[in-house]
Design an enzyme around this catalytic site. Structure first.
Site, PDB file in Angstrom:
ATOM      1  N   LYS A   1      -9.343  -0.176  -4.851  1.00 25.67           N
ATOM      2  CA  LYS A   1      -8.557  -0.227  -6.092  1.00 25.67           C
ATOM      3  C   LYS A   1      -9.486  -0.171  -7.304  1.00 25.67           C
ATOM      4  O   LYS A   1      -9.204   0.525  -8.282  1.00 25.67           O
ATOM      5  CB  LYS A   1      -7.689  -1.506  -6.117  1.00 25.67           C
ATOM      6  CG  LYS A   1      -6.553  -1.421  -5.115  1.00 25.67           C
ATOM      7  CD  LYS A   1      -5.806  -2.716  -4.887  1.00 25.67           C
ATOM      8  CE  LYS A   1      -4.795  -2.520  -3.757  1.00 25.67           C
ATOM      9  NZ  LYS A   1      -4.100  -3.740  -3.353  1.00 25.67           N
TER      10      LYS A   1
ATOM     11  N   GLN B   1      -4.112  -9.946  -4.182  1.00 23.38           N
ATOM     12  CA  GLN B   1      -4.393  -9.166  -2.973  1.00 23.38           C
ATOM     13  C   GLN B   1      -3.956  -9.952  -1.739  1.00 23.38           C
ATOM     14  O   GLN B   1      -4.413 -11.065  -1.508  1.00 23.38           O
ATOM     15  CB  GLN B   1      -5.900  -8.832  -2.904  1.00 23.38           C
ATOM     16  CG  GLN B   1      -6.278  -7.977  -1.704  1.00 23.38           C
ATOM     17  CD  GLN B   1      -5.591  -6.605  -1.734  1.00 23.38           C
ATOM     18  OE1 GLN B   1      -5.650  -5.895  -2.723  1.00 23.38           O
ATOM     19  NE2 GLN B   1      -4.923  -6.253  -0.648  1.00 23.38           N
TER      20      GLN B   1
ATOM     21  N   ASP C   1       2.544  -4.877  -8.417  1.00 20.14           N
ATOM     22  CA  ASP C   1       2.936  -4.698  -7.016  1.00 20.14           C
ATOM     23  C   ASP C   1       4.457  -4.700  -6.853  1.00 20.14           C
ATOM     24  O   ASP C   1       4.966  -4.432  -5.762  1.00 20.14           O
ATOM     25  CB  ASP C   1       2.337  -5.812  -6.136  1.00 20.14           C
ATOM     26  CG  ASP C   1       0.999  -5.394  -5.523  1.00 20.14           C
ATOM     27  OD1 ASP C   1       0.695  -4.183  -5.546  1.00 20.14           O
ATOM     28  OD2 ASP C   1       0.285  -6.273  -5.017  1.00 20.14           O
TER      29      ASP C   1
END
Ligand code: NAD
Length: 298
Positions: free
Chosen positions: A53, A97, A120
């Site tokens: 990322k 994460q 997300d």
């Protein structure tokens, strides 16, 4: 011959657009978009995902900040960090994460993230808006799949679509996005009976069960589109080598399908790209920037 839905190629094309968009709009915003990534503990796969990322952000000009916390921090401390990032005007997007160590209340942490920074798309406000078919952050893997289908003009409206898997990360939000786009969606799961018979009705079959090679030709209708979300690292019989495979036994289905996604190089690269898109959407909103990327919204 079947059509390969090349996620790697499409993600590079989208990244080029994102790069241009940032260069053009940085003059107005007077800063680059900012993404904060929170990682807790030492899960090695998480380490790889976070660096992917980070690299993707630097390719297109997003400023990424990594907050790597030790496993022994308290839930409260993570919540305090999230609160701090929520009020940081230089941060447009934030993600936790996953997976994180079991001692943390994952859902509670995600609930702390300001919905407009929840790149997300896992916060309940964003999921609620997805259910209501209102604009909001959409989760990345499903959004990437919608863009892959669109890139080859594969229409969703009126199609019979079967999704294998009902997770909060993939199966559920994907089914809702496809429903919002007027697909006729069947969501299946580990307790579904006669799974292959149901799948054989699908014009578009999406496998997100996390089970290597689950989908063979008995699941697939002639001329269907098959999307493989699964990703698994399998060892060779003498354990000397590993290879990646998906939930679909591609060599068995490929001669039957109209289009398919490869593993690797299909859905995976699109997931990271949609994270970049979501970060830029949040930046766009904050500064009232041009809407030239809106076709990427699922
Ligand atoms: P999960 O384990 O949270 O959910 C799996 C779902 O599949 C569950 O709803 C379960 O009921 C269903 N299922 C399990 N076995 C089944 C079976 N035999 N038949 C029918 N349904 C079954 O997993 P997830 O987070 O949704 O991820 C699914 C897969 O996708 C994993 O392989 C994961 O690594 C992969 N993934 C890939 C990406 C990407 O970017 N490529 C992103 C997210 C997840």
């Amino acid at each position: 011959m079947s059509l390969k839905l090349d996620g790697k190629k499409l993600s590079l094309e989208i990244e080029e657009r994102l790069n241009d968009y940032i260069s053009e709009n940085k003059k107005i915003a007077k800063r680059a978009p900012g993404l904060a990534v929170i990682r807790i503990g030492e899960d090695p796969a998480s380490g790889v995902y976070v660096s992917n990322k980070q690299r993707a952000c630097s390719r297109i000009g997003i400023k990424s900040s990594i907050f790597h916390l030790e496993e022994n921090v308290e839930q409260k401390e993570v919540e305090q960090l999230i609160n701090k990032l929520n009020s940081d005007n230089d941060i447009d997007g934030m993600l936790l994460q996953l997976p994180i160590p079991k001692k943390f209340d994952e859902q509670k942490l995600i609930s702390h993230i300001n919905p407009s920074k929840d790149v997300d798309g896992l916060n309940e406000i964003n999921i609620g808006k997805l259910v209501k078919n209102e604009p909001a952050m959409r989760s990345c893997t499903p959004a990437g799949i919608i863009n892959l289908l669109r890139s080859q003009n594969i229409s969703i409206e009126g199609k019979n679509i079967v999704v294998i898997g009902r997770s909060l990360l993939v199966g559920k939000p994907l089914s809702l996005m496809l429903l919002n786009l007027n697909g006729t969606v069947t969501m299946t799961h580990s307790k579904t009976l006669n799974l292959n018979k149901i799948c054989r009705e699908a014009d578009i079959l999406i496998a997100a069960a996390g089970k290597p090679n689950l989908v063979d030709s008995s699941f697939v209708k002639e001329g269907a589109v098959v999307i493989d979300v699964g990703i698994h690292r399998l060892k060779s019989s003498d354990k000397s080598q590993t290879r990646l495979c998906g939930d679909v036994l591609l060599e068995d289905v490929i001669s039957k399908v109209f289009a398919y996604t490869p593993v690797p190089g299909g859905v995976g690269p699109m997931t990271v790209t949609m994270l970049l898109v979501n970060t830029i959407f949040s930046w766009q909103k904050q500064f009232g920037l041009s809407s030239t990327l809106n076709d990427l919204f699922p």
